[in-house]
Motif scaffolding. Structure first.
Motif, PDB file in Angstrom:
ATOM      1  N   ALA A  74      52.817  22.480  32.431  1.00  0.00           N
ATOM      2  CA  ALA A  74      53.468  21.722  33.506  1.00  0.00           C
ATOM      3  C   ALA A  74      52.681  21.836  34.805  1.00  0.00           C
ATOM      4  N   LEU A  75      52.171  23.045  35.096  1.00  0.00           N
ATOM      5  CA  LEU A  75      51.347  23.225  36.294  1.00  0.00           C
ATOM      6  C   LEU A  75      50.074  22.397  36.191  1.00  0.00           C
ATOM      7  N   ALA A  76      49.439  22.418  35.014  1.00  0.00           N
ATOM      8  CA  ALA A  76      48.199  21.665  34.824  1.00  0.00           C
ATOM      9  C   ALA A  76      48.428  20.176  35.011  1.00  0.00           C
ATOM     10  N   ALA A  77      49.575  19.683  34.562  1.00  0.00           N
ATOM     11  CA  ALA A  77      49.874  18.260  34.697  1.00  0.00           C
ATOM     12  C   ALA A  77      50.004  17.851  36.161  1.00  0.00           C
ATOM     13  N   GLN A  78      50.367  18.791  37.034  1.00  0.00           N
ATOM     14  CA  GLN A  78      50.445  18.499  38.463  1.00  0.00           C
ATOM     15  C   GLN A  78      49.063  18.460  39.102  1.00  0.00           C
ATOM     16  N   VAL A  79      48.116  19.195  38.486  1.00  0.00           N
ATOM     17  CA  VAL A  79      46.764  19.266  39.031  1.00  0.00           C
ATOM     18  C   VAL A  79      45.908  18.111  38.542  1.00  0.00           C
ATOM     19  N   LEU A  80      46.017  17.794  37.244  1.00  0.00           N
ATOM     20  CA  LEU A  80      45.223  16.727  36.651  1.00  0.00           C
ATOM     21  C   LEU A  80      46.090  15.506  36.442  1.00  0.00           C
ATOM     22  N   PRO A  81      45.663  14.343  36.922  1.00  0.00           N
ATOM     23  CA  PRO A  81      46.442  13.108  36.709  1.00  0.00           C
ATOM     24  C   PRO A  81      46.433  12.724  35.236  1.00  0.00           C
ATOM     25  N   PRO A  82      47.314  11.797  34.831  1.00  0.00           N
ATOM     26  CA  PRO A  82      47.352  11.364  33.432  1.00  0.00           C
ATOM     27  C   PRO A  82      45.959  10.974  32.933  1.00  0.00           C
ATOM     28  N   ARG A  83      45.621  11.480  31.768  1.00  0.00           N
ATOM     29  CA  ARG A  83      44.280  11.303  31.226  1.00  0.00           C
ATOM     30  C   ARG A  83      44.359  11.577  29.734  1.00  0.00           C
ATOM     31  N   ALA A  84      44.046  10.637  28.904  1.00  0.00           N
ATOM     32  CA  ALA A  84      44.254  10.790  27.470  1.00  0.00           C
ATOM     33  C   ALA A  84      43.512  12.007  26.930  1.00  0.00           C
ATOM     34  N   VAL A  85      44.230  12.825  26.193  1.00  0.00           N
ATOM     35  CA  VAL A  85      43.655  14.012  25.567  1.00  0.00           C
ATOM     36  C   VAL A  85      43.005  13.593  24.253  1.00  0.00           C
ATOM     37  N   GLN A  86      41.693  13.873  24.127  1.00  0.00           N
ATOM     38  CA  GLN A  86      40.988  13.519  22.888  1.00  0.00           C
ATOM     39  C   GLN A  86      41.097  14.607  21.814  1.00  0.00           C
ATOM     40  N   THR A  87      41.184  15.870  22.249  1.00  0.00           N
ATOM     41  CA  THR A  87      41.224  16.967  21.280  1.00  0.00           C
ATOM     42  C   THR A  87      42.138  18.081  21.782  1.00  0.00           C
ATOM     43  N   VAL A  88      42.789  18.727  20.846  1.00  0.00           N
ATOM     44  CA  VAL A  88      43.553  19.955  21.123  1.00  0.00           C
ATOM     45  C   VAL A  88      43.099  20.990  20.098  1.00  0.00           C
ATOM     46  N   PHE A  89      42.849  22.201  20.562  1.00  0.00           N
ATOM     47  CA  PHE A  89      42.448  23.283  19.657  1.00  0.00           C
ATOM     48  C   PHE A  89      43.327  24.486  19.944  1.00  0.00           C
ATOM     49  N   VAL A  90      44.030  24.951  18.920  1.00  0.00           N
ATOM     50  CA  VAL A  90      44.892  26.124  19.053  1.00  0.00           C
ATOM     51  C   VAL A  90      44.163  27.305  18.413  1.00  0.00           C
ATOM     52  N   GLY A  91      43.796  28.277  19.236  1.00  0.00           N
ATOM     53  CA  GLY A  91      43.014  29.410  18.753  1.00  0.00           C
ATOM     54  C   GLY A  91      43.664  30.727  19.117  1.00  0.00           C
ATOM     55  N   GLY A  92      42.997  31.804  18.757  1.00  0.00           N
ATOM     56  CA  GLY A  92      43.600  33.107  19.001  1.00  0.00           C
ATOM     57  C   GLY A  92      42.604  34.231  18.888  1.00  0.00           C
ATOM     58  N   GLY A  93      43.147  35.382  18.429  1.00  0.00           N
ATOM     59  CA  GLY A  93      44.413  35.598  17.778  1.00  0.00           C
ATOM     60  C   GLY A  93      44.577  34.799  16.490  1.00  0.00           C
ATOM     61  N   THR A  94      45.812  34.829  16.067  1.00  0.00           N
ATOM     62  CA  THR A  94      46.218  34.082  14.881  1.00  0.00           C
ATOM     63  C   THR A  94      47.344  33.150  15.283  1.00  0.00           C
ATOM     64  N   PRO A  95      47.032  31.881  15.588  1.00  0.00           N
ATOM     65  CA  PRO A  95      48.079  30.965  16.057  1.00  0.00           C
ATOM     66  C   PRO A  95      49.266  30.860  15.115  1.00  0.00           C
ATOM     67  N   THR A  96      49.003  30.953  13.814  1.00  0.00           N
ATOM     68  CA  THR A  96      50.085  30.743  12.857  1.00  0.00           C
ATOM     69  C   THR A  96      51.007  31.942  12.700  1.00  0.00           C
ATOM     70  N   VAL A  97      50.835  32.976  13.557  1.00  0.00           N
ATOM     71  CA  VAL A  97      51.888  33.993  13.613  1.00  0.00           C
ATOM     72  C   VAL A  97      53.085  33.453  14.385  1.00  0.00           C
ATOM     73  N   LEU A  98      52.861  32.424  15.207  1.00  0.00           N
ATOM     74  CA  LEU A  98      53.979  31.742  15.846  1.00  0.00           C
ATOM     75  C   LEU A  98      54.621  30.799  14.838  1.00  0.00           C
ATOM     76  N   SER A  99      55.876  30.494  15.047  1.00  0.00           N
ATOM     77  CA  SER A  99      56.564  29.568  14.161  1.00  0.00           C
ATOM     78  C   SER A  99      56.028  28.155  14.367  1.00  0.00           C
ATOM     79  N   VAL A 100      56.134  27.326  13.347  1.00  0.00           N
ATOM     80  CA  VAL A 100      55.722  25.929  13.484  1.00  0.00           C
ATOM     81  C   VAL A 100      56.507  25.229  14.590  1.00  0.00           C
ATOM     82  N   PRO A 101      57.824  25.452  14.734  1.00  0.00           N
ATOM     83  CA  PRO A 101      58.515  24.827  15.867  1.00  0.00           C
ATOM     84  C   PRO A 101      57.920  25.202  17.223  1.00  0.00           C
ATOM     85  N   ASP A 102      57.484  26.466  17.394  1.00  0.00           N
ATOM     86  CA  ASP A 102      56.860  26.855  18.661  1.00  0.00           C
ATOM     87  C   ASP A 102      55.521  26.154  18.853  1.00  0.00           C
ATOM     88  N   LEU A 103      54.706  26.122  17.818  1.00  0.00           N
ATOM     89  CA  LEU A 103      53.428  25.414  17.919  1.00  0.00           C
ATOM     90  C   LEU A 103      53.652  23.933  18.190  1.00  0.00           C
TER      91      LEU A 103
END
Length: 408
Positions: A74-103
């Protein structure tokens, strides 16, 4: 022990960026990195900014992490104006220790903040023992398009030295489950583990290729100070291989990958086609823009780089108080920007246009060609309209030396 944060200038509490960061924004892609700083077990070689339950301490909660990350989004969205996201990468750690609903909620937060490109690539890292057919299908249903499994090795004694907990016999299963869910799959390998023979490494590469994946990453093991493995090496309990051993293993892997139809596009990455390369990581190497969400995460927008406080407790505390979690930042300009472009761009199979190199560096290219480190045809423009600096395989093995030569 994860590495110390770099030194830099103070970052503003509201996270705002200087106007220079937004210049030429339309010429750069934009991605988001989501850091999940949790693991069930810390591997002996790992110096990433991750924490097990016993290391986490009070004041930080794995269960509340998604809500905390959404505050930074939410903070980042206030800093950067709308701009299409081309990629998202979830890294870690082990991201899949979080539940799928959280991810899923974190991914939805990114989409709501900026919007997604039509062909968005969404990757999560995962340990082979942290997924099921059902969880992989749920990730695909949530919008993930790609999964990168930390295979590391197919040889039990090598995995034991690395303190990896998964059963290597599970690798073909998880690859099949992910593909059945409609996910693209990458496998990560590590070579140069103490006690790993060339035949062990061949087994690992061939096992990965037997799954039919379209992308493989293969990294030389680097033993960082402060890790358990570094202590074992110092005590003489483990013996690291020499550089010749690692070079032999790299060349073997490159031969096997090429024979199987996977081609290098970055020094440590091979892909079946340009379309199956990891677009998110390519954005790093090309110097595009990304916002890193999470403790210790790094970001870069328009030559401005910043990094967050490391501990999840400190990270949550700053966001709870409405403050940016950034611990410091720097603006890369001048010679530093040229050197950085050289260091990153030279790692790519597409190389760098010679005209972006300083005049002194261009004069040194002939010597690198003579030494067999740089492709002469590419440098002379025989293979493309623009002469480019492209590493040979020997040059890939000595990429850091090539950069030092050109930068010197």
């Amino acid at each position: 022990m994860s590495p110390a944060l770099p030194e830099g200038d103070a970052a503003p509490d509201d996270g705002r960026l200087p106007p220079s960061a937004f210049e030429g924004v339309s010429d750069r892609t934009f991605g988001v990195y989501l850091h999940v700083p949790f693991c069930t077990v810390r591997c002996g070689y790992c110096d990433f900014n991750t924490y097990t339950a016993t290391e986490l301490g009070g004041g930080a909660s794995q269960n509340a992490y998604a809500d905390t990350a959404l505050k930074e989004i939410a903070l980042a969205a206030q800093v950067l104006p709308p701009r299409a996201v081309q990629t998202v990468f979830v890294g870690g750690g082990t991201p899949t220790v979080l539940s799928v609903p959280d991810l899923s909620r974190m991914l939805a937060g990114v989409r709501d903040a900026w919007g997604f490109a039509d062909d968005i690539e969404v990757t999560t890292e995962a340990n082979p023992d942290s997924v099921t057919p059902q969880s992989l299908q749920a990730l695909a249903d949530a919008g993930f398009t790609r999964v990168s499994f930390g295979m590391q090795s197919a040889v039990p004694h090598v995995l034991a030295t690395l303190e990896r907990t998964h059963d290597p016999r599970r690798i073909p299963d998880v690859v099949r489950w992910a593909r059945d869910a409609g996910l693209a799959v990458s496998l990560d390998l590590i070579y140069g583990t103490p006690g790993e023979s060339v035949d062990d490494w061949r087994t690992s590469v061939e096992t990965a290729l037997d799954t039919g994946v379209d992308h493989v990453s293969a990294y030389a093991l680097v033993v960082e100070a402060g890790t358990r493995m570094a202590v074992q090496v110092r005590r003489g309990e483990l013996e690291l291989p020499d550089g010749d051993d690692q070079a032999t293993k790299y060349e073997l892997a490159d031969d096997l990958f090429e024979s199987a139809g996977l081609h290098w596009y970055e020094v440590s990455n091979w892909s079946r086609t340009p379309q199956t390369a990891c677009r998110h990581n390519l954005a790093y190497w090309r110097g595009d823009d990304w916002w890193g969400i999470g403790p210790g995460a790094h970001s870069h927008v328009g030559g401005v780089r910043w990094w967050n406080v490391k501990h999840p407790r400190a990270y949550a505390d700053r966001l709870d108080r409405g403050l940016s979690p950034a611990a410091g930042r720097e603006t890369v300009t001048g010679e530093s920007a040229v050197l950085e472009r050289l260091m990153l761009g030279v790692r790519l199979s597409t190389g760098l246009p010679l005209d972006v190199l300083p005049a002194g560096a261009r004069r040194g290219v002939a010597g690198l060609i003579a030494d067999g480190l740089v492709d002469g045809s590419a440098a002379l423009g025989r293979d493309a309209a623009v002469p480019r600096l492209v590493l040979t395989r020997r040059g890939r093995l000595l990429a850091d030396a090539v950069v030092r030569s050109l930068a010197g």
